[in-house]
Design a protein around this motif. Structure first.
Motif, mmCIF file in Angstrom:
data_model
loop_
_atom_site.group_PDB
_atom_site.id
_atom_site.type_symbol
_atom_site.label_atom_id
_atom_site.label_comp_id
_atom_site.label_asym_id
_atom_site.label_seq_id
_atom_site.Cartn_x
_atom_site.Cartn_y
_atom_site.Cartn_z
ATOM 1 N N ARG A 1 -38.730 14.116 -4.271
ATOM 2 C CA ARG A 1 -38.843 15.382 -4.998
ATOM 3 C C ARG A 1 -39.753 15.221 -6.206
ATOM 4 O O ARG A 1 -39.859 14.125 -6.763
ATOM 5 N N ASP B 1 -40.095 11.295 -7.036
ATOM 6 C CA ASP B 1 -39.071 10.288 -7.300
ATOM 7 C C ASP B 1 -38.695 9.622 -5.981
ATOM 8 O O ASP B 1 -39.295 9.876 -4.943
ATOM 9 N N SER B 2 -37.669 8.767 -6.032
ATOM 10 C CA SER B 2 -37.329 8.001 -4.828
ATOM 11 C C SER B 2 -36.809 8.897 -3.708
ATOM 12 O O SER B 2 -36.799 8.486 -2.556
ATOM 13 N N CYS B 3 -36.380 10.116 -4.039
ATOM 14 C CA CYS B 3 -35.906 11.029 -3.004
ATOM 15 C C CYS B 3 -37.027 11.909 -2.456
ATOM 16 O O CYS B 3 -36.798 12.746 -1.595
#
Lengths: 246, 167
Positions: free
Chosen positions: A155, A151-153
């Protein structure tokens, strides 16, 4: 705003066909000052064409508060859409990217860096034939779609390679959406039978795994048969299976 | 520099940086104007009528996910894969209202340490702190008092004082 809504209102819950047009008087819309604050969202099956909205899928017109309209349709062909999570099959490894079959018109590309914890030195262990649960980051009609497994983080959140055992099969896109609706009745009925695991991709692929091969097959067959059954028929069948008739 | 000399030099030459030091203001201005005219002449522009910038009030959304509030695609039931079950809770949670979540957090904080735990801990803490700040003599008498808990500190011994010797 009411002017736009009123042209849809009569058709909500009705069958619409490709080529149907929703037209509204633009000049009166522009006079309405509230329009600037409020906008109308046309979901899948509806397309903006200048000042009118065209229908391009056959199905039932649906409406959700406050301003969302879409066509609920039944289809088997998957068209990649940005942000959707799908099950892909790795078909080729070529240098920096993997080619992944997602059931669309073109194979999607998946960078080896788009996995959790992957660096240039630390490559993810992905083999040809592996299943990946991933989401589209690029999906244009004129470009090759691109997948990522983070995802954008950064993870994984359950994305990445999965499915050592288990069974993968294809169902219609409508059934997939029925499985993924919150508090889905099919899933609620199914989880009563025995413990199992399931991955549902929006591209119509479903992967299931239970304790034994036999149980896996039962779940897969039940899911496939849900396609064309009423709720009563389904409950009767599931009851039979729970009693051990199958 | 004489007038005759400058007239002979071409305009292109005069436009060069190193030539401009010696030029007087009038000639400089003239050259600049000419330069501007050349630049504006050479600019391209599209011969189109001006676009009426209209803000579109229709937004297209191609995915079913926001329409039907579809949930996370990985599922596990009856503890078949506990990792996935944790993920399911995590991924499907944010759709609940924030207020509810906050309330939950508060209750969780309360239940983290039960009231009994708290009482036991403070009970022993009070005891040990009391012991620390007391004097040696008091400590010995505290030890004797250990048996009855609720008893208030009553001085059993009369206070020691200097007794004046009688003559």
């Amino acid at each position: 705003m009411d002017i736009i809504h009123s042209c849809f209102k009569a058709q909500i819950g009705e069958v619409v066909l490709p080529g149907d047009v929703f037209r509204f008087d633009v000049s009166s819309v522009e006079e309405d000052s509230r329009v600037k604050a409020e906008k109308i969202i046309c979901g899948p099956g509806l397309r903006r064409n200048g000042d009118e909205i065209l229908v391009y899928k056959s199905g039932v017109l649906r409406y959700k508060q406050p301003n969302l309209y879409w066509i609920e349709s039944q289809q088997k062909r998957y068209v990649p859409i940005k942000g959707e999570s799908v099950i892909g099959i790795v078909t080729a490894k070529s240098g920096d990217i993997f080619k992944v079959d997602v059931g669309g018109s073109e194979q999607a590309s998946l960078s080896y860096l788009a996995f959790e914890g992957a660096t240039k030195r630390n490559r993810p262990n992905v083999q040809v034939g592996d299943l990946v649960y991933s989401q589209f980051i690029i999906a244009n009609k004129d470009m090759e779609p691109e997948l990522v497994c983070i995802d954008s983080c950064g993870r994984a959140n359950g994305m990445g390679v999965f499915g050592a055992d288990g069974l993968l099969f294809k169902v219609s896109l409508g059934l997939v959406r029925r499985l993924l609706t919150p508090q889905s009745e099919i899933v609620k009925d199914l989880e009563k039978i025995f413990p199992f695991e399931m991955v549902v991709g929006l591209n119509g692929r479903v992967w299931v795994k239970a304790k034994s091969v036999q149980q896996t097959l039962i779940v897969a067959n039940l899911l496939e048969s849900c396609e064309n059954m009423t709720a009563q028929q389904r409950r009767a069948l599931f009851k039979k299976v729970a009693e051990g008739a199958l | 520099m004489s007038n005759d000399g400058s007239a002979k030099l071409s305009k292109n030459l005069l436009r060069m940086k190193f030539m401009q030091r010696g030029l007087d203001a009038d000639v400089k201005k003239q050259l600049e104007e000419e330069e501007k005219r050349i630049i504006s002449d050479e600019h391209w522009y599209l011969d189109l009528p001006e676009l009426k910038a209209k803000e579109s009030y229709i937004i297209e959304e191609r995915s079913y996910v926001p329409c039907e509030d579809l949930v996370y695609g990985r599922m596990s039931f009856k503890g078949f894969n506990s990792e996935v079950e944790k993920l399911m809770v995590l991924m499907n949670a944010p759709k609940e209202e924030e207020d509810e979540e906050e309330e939950k957090d508060i209750t969780r904080m309360d239940t983290d340490i039960t009231d009994e735990d708290m009482a036991i801990r403070y009970g022993s803490l009070v005891e040990s702190m009391k012991r620390r700040f007391g004097k040696k003599r008091e400590r010995t008498c505290l030890k004797n008092d250990d048996d009855d808990v609720n008893r208030n500190a009553v001085e059993t011994h009369p206070k020691k004082a200097f007794l004046k010797p009688q003559d």
